[in-house]
Write a protein that holds these residues in place. Structure first.
Motif, short mmCIF file in Angstrom:
data_model
loop_
_atom_site.label_atom_id
_atom_site.label_comp_id
_atom_site.label_asym_id
_atom_site.label_seq_id
_atom_site.Cartn_x
_atom_site.Cartn_y
_atom_site.Cartn_z
N ARG A 314 38.60 39.11 32.97
CA ARG A 314 38.97 37.97 34.00
C ARG A 314 38.09 37.65 34.91
NH1 ARG A 314 42.52 41.25 31.97
NH2 ARG A 314 44.81 40.50 31.51
N ARG A 315 37.88 36.23 35.19
CA ARG A 315 36.59 35.87 35.84
C ARG A 315 36.81 34.63 36.53
NH1 ARG A 315 31.43 33.17 36.04
NH2 ARG A 315 31.72 32.44 33.94
N SER A 316 36.67 34.62 37.69
CA SER A 316 37.24 33.40 38.87
C SER A 316 36.06 32.46 38.77
CB SER A 316 37.55 34.01 40.16
OG SER A 316 38.72 34.69 40.29
N VAL A 317 36.63 31.04 38.35
CA VAL A 317 35.47 30.22 38.21
C VAL A 317 36.09 28.91 38.77
CG1 VAL A 317 34.52 30.95 36.16
CG2 VAL A 317 36.45 29.43 36.00
N PRO A 318 35.33 28.05 39.34
CA PRO A 318 35.73 26.57 39.72
C PRO A 318 36.66 26.20 38.72
CG PRO A 318 33.51 26.90 40.63
CD PRO A 318 33.89 28.05 39.42
N VAL A 319 37.58 25.14 38.96
CA VAL A 319 38.51 24.50 38.21
C VAL A 319 37.55 23.45 37.56
CG1 VAL A 319 40.21 22.76 38.02
CG2 VAL A 319 40.55 24.94 39.35
N ALA A 320 36.54 23.14 38.06
CA ALA A 320 35.68 22.09 37.35
C ALA A 320 34.89 22.69 36.19
CB ALA A 320 34.75 21.22 38.21
N GLU A 321 34.67 24.05 36.09
CA GLU A 321 34.12 24.46 35.01
C GLU A 321 35.03 24.57 33.85
OE1 GLU A 321 31.77 28.16 35.94
OE2 GLU A 321 30.91 27.03 37.64
N ILE A 322 36.34 24.72 34.07
CA ILE A 322 37.41 24.95 33.02
C ILE A 322 37.25 23.68 31.87
CG2 ILE A 322 39.72 25.36 32.26
CD1 ILE A 322 38.52 27.54 33.99
N ARG A 323 37.51 23.99 30.83
CA ARG A 323 37.51 22.96 29.59
C ARG A 323 38.65 22.90 28.72
NH1 ARG A 323 34.76 21.08 32.67
NH2 ARG A 323 32.34 20.69 32.40
N PRO A 324 39.39 22.29 27.96
CA PRO A 324 40.22 22.15 27.14
C PRO A 324 40.14 23.17 26.29
CG PRO A 324 40.01 19.89 27.48
CD PRO A 324 38.60 20.62 28.17
N GLY A 325 41.18 24.05 25.79
CA GLY A 325 40.99 25.26 24.95
C GLY A 325 40.64 26.37 25.82
N ASP A 326 40.25 26.48 27.00
CA ASP A 326 40.05 27.69 27.84
C ASP A 326 41.41 28.44 28.06
OD1 ASP A 326 37.44 27.41 27.60
OD2 ASP A 326 37.19 26.72 29.76
N ARG A 327 41.52 29.85 28.11
CA ARG A 327 42.69 30.16 28.48
C ARG A 327 42.61 30.83 29.97
NH1 ARG A 327 45.95 33.15 23.47
NH2 ARG A 327 45.73 31.53 22.15
N ILE A 328 43.67 30.72 30.58
CA ILE A 328 43.38 31.03 32.21
C ILE A 328 44.76 31.99 32.36
CG2 ILE A 328 42.02 29.27 33.03
CD1 ILE A 328 44.55 27.92 34.00
N GLU A 329 44.67 33.06 33.29
CA GLU A 329 45.67 33.84 33.70
C GLU A 329 46.23 33.40 34.98
OE1 GLU A 329 46.31 38.48 33.62
OE2 GLU A 329 45.04 37.90 35.19
N VAL A 330 47.76 33.17 35.22
CA VAL A 330 48.34 33.02 36.24
C VAL A 330 49.30 33.97 36.51
CG1 VAL A 330 49.76 31.03 37.47
CG2 VAL A 330 48.16 30.30 35.62
N ILE A 331 49.17 34.53 37.82
CA ILE A 331 50.05 35.82 38.34
C ILE A 331 51.13 35.16 39.16
CG2 ILE A 331 48.21 37.25 38.28
CD1 ILE A 331 47.99 37.41 41.10
N PRO A 332 52.07 36.02 39.29
CA PRO A 332 53.20 35.36 40.14
C PRO A 332 52.67 35.10 41.51
CG PRO A 332 53.85 37.53 39.09
CD PRO A 332 52.42 37.42 38.70
N GLY A 333 53.25 33.84 42.02
CA GLY A 333 52.95 33.23 43.28
C GLY A 333 51.94 32.40 43.24
N GLU A 334 51.06 32.38 42.32
CA GLU A 334 50.16 31.52 42.18
C GLU A 334 50.31 29.98 41.75
OE1 GLU A 334 45.84 33.95 41.43
OE2 GLU A 334 47.04 33.20 39.80
N ARG A 335 49.64 29.03 42.08
CA ARG A 335 49.91 27.65 41.58
C ARG A 335 48.96 27.88 40.22
NH1 ARG A 335 52.27 23.99 44.28
NH2 ARG A 335 52.40 24.29 46.56
N ILE A 336 49.37 27.08 39.37
CA ILE A 336 48.71 26.65 37.89
C ILE A 336 48.00 25.79 38.17
CG2 ILE A 336 49.35 26.03 35.41
CD1 ILE A 336 52.21 27.03 35.89
N PRO A 337 46.41 25.89 37.94
CA PRO A 337 45.43 25.11 38.29
C PRO A 337 45.44 23.93 37.23
CG PRO A 337 44.77 27.43 37.67
CD PRO A 337 46.10 27.39 37.26
N LEU A 338 45.77 24.00 35.96
CA LEU A 338 45.57 22.77 35.37
C LEU A 338 46.55 22.74 34.31
CD1 LEU A 338 41.85 23.28 34.60
CD2 LEU A 338 42.66 21.55 35.76
#
Length: 807
Positions: A314-338
């Motif tokens: 797991r690596r925290s990256v700016p949302v601007a670097e995320i591309r369609p098809g990438d998988r992200i983890e969202v833990i309880p209490g967090e906002r879903i980024p995209l």
């Protein structure tokens, strides 16, 4: 000498000379010469005849950061779209020039520039023209493109409101002090006052009035100066002329020993500023829901990556670097980024700020999630499907901004009236002064009467009548989960007479569910039969299989047996081995093929369910029929209430569906409405057109791609929030909350908004019709006139604010 392009004055020795179209021209630099030749070469020389510049000098070109622009490009349907801010726009002709240059660029499909915000929206074919070429065309004309930033614009609006508040506070403080001295002077005129005391008070009054007129009133002065330089008048012209006339007359009276009216000069801009500030505050409140939405998306995301040995990291990256098809983890209490689809985990998500749905929504594998919503309980692994400007959040913000910029037809009438109203009022004020002088009235009385006419005539209320109401209504709608794409939609929705509804996904859920499971063998219970059917259907893609598997999730853990040897028989059903026995779920043809007998009473029960539009399948094991399974697309729980509310509003309601007659007829009968079945997309559009030819005005609601033609044909097209992308693009309104009860809310809000607009416009005309004759008759002092003018604006703002209670 003066540059023929940028109008800058420069010494003759620095002149760059050229002959363009046979005429000698001089320029301050080679850059201006190049831009001039470009504009003439494109056949856009008319720009120089119509431009209205308030500043001179060339614009220095800056290097372009193409990476920043590429992040803002939105792609879809074979075209790319980009929003850019254009620096250097000085007048409406600059807007015209940029639009023409871009539209004449091969590969550019459309270009629109907003004069108020200097934002350009450019659609182009990336296969035919590159981003650098598009931006280069703007630079070549002497303007500077910059990436559009909603956050920057929000900060600019807040700074503008803060500046207005400081000016208003200054004006109120100084004007209140001024009134004390003016009251003493007025008392002195009647009861006598020492000459030196009077002179001191007049000088103090002048000192208090000057900052109000020239600092607090600076926005009016600047706007008036820009207009007068080109013989154009606006609403601010009346304020400035009235204030400066009172100031000049008072200075003249002070020097000649006459009466002074510094309070009039100061109170005119002060009272108008009160109206402007209330207007700005109303705009801010109307946009607050959209501003909240724009700030919801997180700046960082936790991306899942493959590390050494194939381990997930797991690596925290700016949302601007995320591309369609990438998988992200969202833990309880967090906002879903995209925006994305859940691939692992289960949770509940709070979507209230995006869709207006107050209850958390359950999410499991395969469920779609929206960026900016809050994950509440369980950890989720989400596969990203949309990023940047393509997300639901970005689309909502963009659509609401466009809605607030578009004008209803009634606003166009008001704009035309304002355009001719100001010069007419200036002429009327001059005639009033001349008439009073001709009757032998003192100069001061004639002048004060003329000033009253100028001030009372300010058509601020007329200019505010529609925009404020549209701002409030669109802001209220977006907060409720209803996205209205244009101010003109408000007008059309309020006038609708008929509502046509698609069936699947609009009146019904669009997700078949198990309606009934009827055991046919006394030795098999309903839960056992459901578990057995689910074991076989678990791998099926058929809608019956999905409905059975979904219903089986409510069974206790471990109730579902293991199945092996799964085989699908196209058009008939599925077969598998469970506990060493052959188990099948299918239609009558599959039963006959496998030698399973069906009792007459079971067949009769199945046909009764089919007559209501249900899809019926049979469960058999070891050659014996055990149960029948009825699957149907359930009617939305809110559909009866929504249709009743539409009828209560006087609307005719009907269903238009591409589904079969039996199924469509059953749904229509349950809701008590008319229905048209087996309608193709073209036939749906024709159903709308037929009603329009009969003089009806149609609101059509749908969710599928096949609904797009009808949505476009209707006066108002409303798309369900879970619908196809092309459907939502074709629609005028989107039910983001995916709740059919938002349709009567849309009609109700539109009718109320249009009624408020009519009230505002009527008040603005009525106010001027009554007040102007009173001012001409000398019955209104300029201060009273300024207060009445400000009060008319406050009435319009307050009346529009009542819309917040419309839903």
């Amino acid at each position: 000498m003066r540059c023929d392009h940028c109008l800058l004055e420069f010494p003759e020795r620095e002149a760059v000379r050229a002959e363009v179209a046979g005429a000698p021209k001089v320029f301050c630099c080679a850059g201006c010469r190049g831009v001039f030749e470009l504009i003439q070469g494109e056949g856009l020389g008319a720009y120089y005849d119509s431009r209205r510049w308030t500043e001179v000098g060339p614009q220095a070109a800056a290097a372009l950061d193409l990476a920043a622009f590429r992040e803002a490009v939105r792609e879809g349907h074979g075209a790319a779209e980009l929003d850019v801010a254009i620096d250097g726009i000085r007048c409406a002709s600059c807007v015209w020039l940029n639009e023409k240059l871009l539209q004449r660029t091969p590969g550019v499909l459309s270009a629109r520039v907003n004069y108020a915000t200097h934002r350009a929206r450019i659609r182009f074919d990336p296969a035919a023209v590159g981003l650098e070429r598009v931006l280069g065309r703007i630079q070549a004309a002497g303007y500077q493109p910059k990436p559009w930033s909603d956050a920057e614009q929000l900060r600019a609006r807040r700074a503008e409101a803060k500046d207005l508040l400081v000016r208003l506070g200054t004006a109120l403080f100084l004007a209140s002090q001024l009134m004390i001295y003016q009251a003493a002077l007025y008392a002195g005129y009647f009861q006598g006052i020492d000459a030196s005391t009077r002179r001191l008070m007049e000088w103090i009054s002048l000192g208090l009035a000057l900052p109000v007129v020239f600092y607090s009133g600076a926005p009016f002065l600047r706007a008036t100066w820009r207009g007068l330089r080109h013989l154009r008048f606006n609403m601010d012209s009346l304020v400035v002329i009235g204030s400066l006339a009172a100031l000049a007359y008072s200075v003249h009276g002070m020097l000649r020993g006459g009466e002074v009216y510094f309070d009039t000069a100061a109170m005119i801009p002060t009272l108008v500023l009160v109206g402007r500030y209330v207007e700005a505050a109303a705009k801010g409140r109307a946009s607050e829901a959209v501003a909240r939405l724009a700030s919801l998306a997180p700046r960082e995301a936790r991306r899942l990556e493959r590390g050494p040995g194939g381990r997930a990291e797991r690596r925290s990256v700016p949302v601007a670097e995320i591309r369609p098809g990438d998988r992200i983890e969202v833990i309880p209490g967090e906002r879903i980024p995209l925006d994305g689809v859940v691939r692992e985990g289960a949770s509940e998500v709070d979507e209230s700020l995006v869709t207006g749905e107050s209850r958390p929504v359950a999410k499991g594998a395969g469920a779609a999630v929206i960026g900016g919503t809050v994950n509440q309980h369980g950890a989720l692994v989400v596969e990203v499907t949309r990023v940047g400007k393509d997300t639901v959040l970005a689309g909502i913000v963009r659509a609401v901004e466009e809605a607030q910029a578009q004008k209803p037809r009634i606003q166009a009438v008001a704009d035309r009236v304002v355009g001719g109203f100001v010069p007419a009022m200036l002429v009327l004020a001059a005639l009033t002064v001349a008439a009073w002088l001709a009757r032998g009235a003192p100069v001061e009385r004639a002048l004060m009467t003329g000033i009253s006419v100028v001030v009372i005539a300010c058509p601020c209320a007329l200019g505010l009548a529609t925009p404020i109401a549209v701002l409030v209504s669109t802001g209220l709608a977006s907060a409720r989960g209803l996205l209205v794409k244009g101010g003109d939609v408000v007008e059309r929705a309020g006038r609708a007479t008929d509502v046509l509804l698609d069936k699947t996904g609009t009146v019904t859920r669009g997700r078949p569910a198990l309606r009934a499971l009827v055991p046919l063998d006394p030795s098999v219970g309903a839960d056992e039969a459901l578990a057995l059917a689910a074991a076989v259907e678990r791998r099926s893609e058929h809608h019956v299989g999905r409905a059975v598997a979904e219903a089986a999730r409510a069974l206790p853990a471990g109730a579902e047996p293991e199945a092996a040897g799964f085989r699908a028989v196209p058009g008939r059903g599925v077969i598998a081995q469970v506990g060493g026995a052959e188990v099948l779920v299918g239609n009558r043809a599959l039963l006959a093929e496998r030698g399973v007998a069906l009792a007459p009473e079971a067949d009769a029960r199945a046909r009764a369910l089919e007559a209501h539009g249900d899809t019926v399948a049979f469960l058999a094991r070891g050659g014996r029929a055990l149960a029948l399974v009825a699957v149907a697309d359930p009617i939305r729980e809110e559909a009866p209430a929504a249709i009743a509310a539409l009828r209560a509003l006087g609307l005719r309601v009907a269903i238009v569906s591409g589904d079969g007659r039996v199924t469509t007829g059953a749904v229509a009968a349950a809701l008590g409405v008319e229905a048209v079945a087996e309608a193709s997309p073209v036939e749906k559009r024709e159903a709308v057109a037929a009603r329009q030819r009969a003089g009806r005005r149609v609101l059509f609601a749908g969710d599928g791609i096949n609904d797009a033609p009808a949505l476009t044909q209707a006066e108002v097209g409303a798309a369900m929030g879970r619908g196809a992308d092309v459907t939502m693009e074709s629609a005028d309104a989107v039910l983001v909350r995916d709740d059919l009860r938002l349709l009567p809310d849309l009609v109700r809000l539109s009718r109320r908004t249009y009624a408020v607009i009519r009230q505002n416009v009527f008040w603005a005309f009525f106010y001027n019709a009554v007040a102007i004759p009173l001012a001409m008759a000398g019955l209104l002092h300029p201060i009273v006139a300024a207060g009445a003018m400000a009060a008319s604006s406050l009435f319009v703002v307050g009346n529009s604010a009542r819309l917040r209670r419309a839903l």
